[in-house]
Design an enzyme around this catalytic site. Structure first.
Site, PDB file in Angstrom:
ATOM      1  N   ASN A  38      57.927 -66.668  44.490  1.00  0.00           N
ATOM      2  CA  ASN A  38      57.529 -66.299  43.219  1.00  0.00           C
ATOM      3  C   ASN A  38      56.324 -67.044  42.911  1.00  0.00           C
ATOM      4  O   ASN A  38      56.383 -68.385  43.224  1.00  0.00           O
ATOM      5  CB  ASN A  38      58.846 -66.113  42.546  1.00  0.00           C
ATOM      6  CG  ASN A  38      59.547 -67.506  42.405  1.00  0.00           C
ATOM      7  OD1 ASN A  38      59.592 -68.171  43.132  1.00  0.00           O
ATOM      8  ND2 ASN A  38      60.263 -67.779  41.148  1.00  0.00           N
ATOM      9  N   ILE A  39      55.642 -66.542  41.806  1.00  0.00           N
ATOM     10  CA  ILE A  39      54.487 -66.922  41.445  1.00  0.00           C
ATOM     11  C   ILE A  39      54.594 -66.925  39.971  1.00  0.00           C
ATOM     12  O   ILE A  39      54.235 -65.656  39.509  1.00  0.00           O
ATOM     13  CB  ILE A  39      53.275 -66.599  42.106  1.00  0.00           C
ATOM     14  CG1 ILE A  39      53.237 -66.920  43.531  1.00  0.00           C
ATOM     15  CG2 ILE A  39      52.051 -67.199  41.344  1.00  0.00           C
ATOM     16  CD1 ILE A  39      52.128 -66.196  44.451  1.00  0.00           C
ATOM     17  N   GLU A  40      54.788 -67.904  39.148  1.00  0.00           N
ATOM     18  CA  GLU A  40      55.051 -67.364  37.633  1.00  0.00           C
ATOM     19  C   GLU A  40      53.543 -67.941  37.052  1.00  0.00           C
ATOM     20  O   GLU A  40      52.736 -68.386  37.473  1.00  0.00           O
ATOM     21  CB  GLU A  40      56.064 -68.453  37.220  1.00  0.00           C
ATOM     22  CG  GLU A  40      57.453 -67.991  37.782  1.00  0.00           C
ATOM     23  CD  GLU A  40      58.756 -68.894  37.114  1.00  0.00           C
ATOM     24  OE1 GLU A  40      58.487 -69.797  36.432  1.00  0.00           O
ATOM     25  OE2 GLU A  40      59.769 -68.298  37.351  1.00  0.00           O
ATOM     26  N   CYS A  49      57.271 -61.684  41.715  1.00  0.00           N
ATOM     27  CA  CYS A  49      58.461 -61.927  42.458  1.00  0.00           C
ATOM     28  C   CYS A  49      58.169 -62.254  43.867  1.00  0.00           C
ATOM     29  O   CYS A  49      56.977 -61.788  44.351  1.00  0.00           O
ATOM     30  CB  CYS A  49      59.341 -60.943  42.556  1.00  0.00           C
ATOM     31  SG  CYS A  49      60.124 -60.700  40.910  1.00  0.00           S
ATOM     32  N   GLU A  51      59.314 -61.047  46.556  1.00  0.00           N
ATOM     33  CA  GLU A  51      59.481 -59.916  47.454  1.00  0.00           C
ATOM     34  C   GLU A  51      58.114 -59.139  47.245  1.00  0.00           C
ATOM     35  O   GLU A  51      57.459 -58.952  48.231  1.00  0.00           O
ATOM     36  CB  GLU A  51      60.476 -58.852  46.778  1.00  0.00           C
ATOM     37  CG  GLU A  51      61.845 -59.291  46.833  1.00  0.00           C
ATOM     38  CD  GLU A  51      62.254 -60.339  45.595  1.00  0.00           C
ATOM     39  OE1 GLU A  51      61.502 -60.868  45.197  1.00  0.00           O
ATOM     40  OE2 GLU A  51      63.414 -60.019  45.325  1.00  0.00           O
ATOM     41  N   CYS A  86      64.555 -57.325  41.641  1.00  0.00           N
ATOM     42  CA  CYS A  86      64.329 -56.647  40.416  1.00  0.00           C
ATOM     43  C   CYS A  86      63.880 -55.529  40.652  1.00  0.00           C
ATOM     44  O   CYS A  86      63.780 -54.881  41.711  1.00  0.00           O
ATOM     45  CB  CYS A  86      63.594 -57.572  39.502  1.00  0.00           C
ATOM     46  SG  CYS A  86      61.769 -57.272  39.865  1.00  0.00           S
ATOM     47  N   CYS A  89      60.644 -54.690  42.071  1.00  0.00           N
ATOM     48  CA  CYS A  89      60.330 -55.036  43.442  1.00  0.00           C
ATOM     49  C   CYS A  89      60.973 -53.947  44.208  1.00  0.00           C
ATOM     50  O   CYS A  89      60.398 -53.358  45.176  1.00  0.00           O
ATOM     51  CB  CYS A  89      61.051 -56.367  43.709  1.00  0.00           C
ATOM     52  SG  CYS A  89      59.886 -58.040  43.235  1.00  0.00           S
TER      53      CYS A  89
HETATM   54  N1  THU Z   1      62.457 -63.542  41.062  1.00  0.00           N
HETATM   55  C1  THU Z   1      62.128 -63.159  42.159  1.00  0.00           C
HETATM   56  O1  THU Z   1      60.969 -63.745  42.805  1.00  0.00           O
HETATM   57  N2  THU Z   1      62.856 -62.423  42.969  1.00  0.00           N
HETATM   58  C2  THU Z   1      63.946 -61.783  42.534  1.00  0.00           C
HETATM   59  O2  THU Z   1      64.609 -60.896  43.303  1.00  0.00           O
HETATM   60  C3  THU Z   1      64.412 -61.967  41.280  1.00  0.00           C
HETATM   61  C4  THU Z   1      63.630 -63.087  40.624  1.00  0.00           C
HETATM   62  C5  THU Z   1      61.846 -64.692  40.262  1.00  0.00           C
HETATM   63  C6  THU Z   1      60.998 -64.206  39.068  1.00  0.00           C
HETATM   64  C7  THU Z   1      60.901 -65.639  38.277  1.00  0.00           C
HETATM   65  O3  THU Z   1      59.946 -66.328  38.847  1.00  0.00           O
HETATM   66  C8  THU Z   1      62.164 -66.236  38.769  1.00  0.00           C
HETATM   67  O4  THU Z   1      62.615 -65.728  39.844  1.00  0.00           O
HETATM   68  C9  THU Z   1      63.390 -66.115  37.559  1.00  0.00           C
HETATM   69  O5  THU Z   1      63.619 -64.720  37.061  1.00  0.00           O
END
Ligand code: THU
Length: 128
Positions: A38-40, A49, A51, A86, A89
């Site tokens: 994940n890259i916020e 996300c 995925e 989510c 994804c």
């Molecule tokens: N996130 C994912 O990368 N994959 C998931 O299946 C659910 C959520 C990430 C998004 C965000 O950076 C962090 O988790 C919290 O929601």
């Protein structure tokens, strides 16, 4: 191995806002692994996300046939938690994967549960 690689990818997670670190390992039909994390973003909605990172890396490299994905997530310094994909994804998976065959492997570090994409997104909208 696919699960272990997903867990390892959590180290690459860029999650300074949620501190929820997710790694993914996407297996292509030829056996190749494509990884993601994940890259916020400070503009939270721009977050990607793990995925989708893996899928977009693969597709941008010309790979469009996939057999399964393992996902590992949890608080940065905590235990792994079951981390289902989510809705966005799941929709990206629907674009490239056969929902009756593509597997989504979730785990909390002790037990893995494997779902078919169609179990997680029943009656999903797809390209066909
Ligand atoms: N996130 C994912 O990368 N994959 C998931 O299946 C659910 C959520 C990430 C998004 C965000 O950076 C962090 O988790 C919290 O929601």
């Amino acid at each position: 191995m696919v699960k272990k690689t997903a867990i390892e990818m959590r180290k690459k997670s860029y999650a300074p806002y949620s501190n929820f670190c997710v790694g993914a390992c996407l297996e292509c039909t030829d056996g190749k692994y494509i990884t993601g994390c994940n890259i916020e973003n400070s503009s939270y909605g721009a977050t990607n996300c793990a995925e989708r990172t893996a899928f977009f890396k693969a597709v941008s490299d010309g790979i469009t046939h996939f057999s399964r994905i393992a996902i590992a997530g949890g608080q940065r310094n905590g235990a792994l938690q079951i981390c289902p994909p989510c809705g966005i994804c799941l929709q990206v998976m629907m674009e490239f994967c056969d929902p009756d065959h593509f597997e989504v492997i979730l785990g909390d570090g002790e037990n893995d549960i494997t779902y078919l994409l169609r179990d997680l997104l029943p009656k999903g909208f797809g390209p066909e």
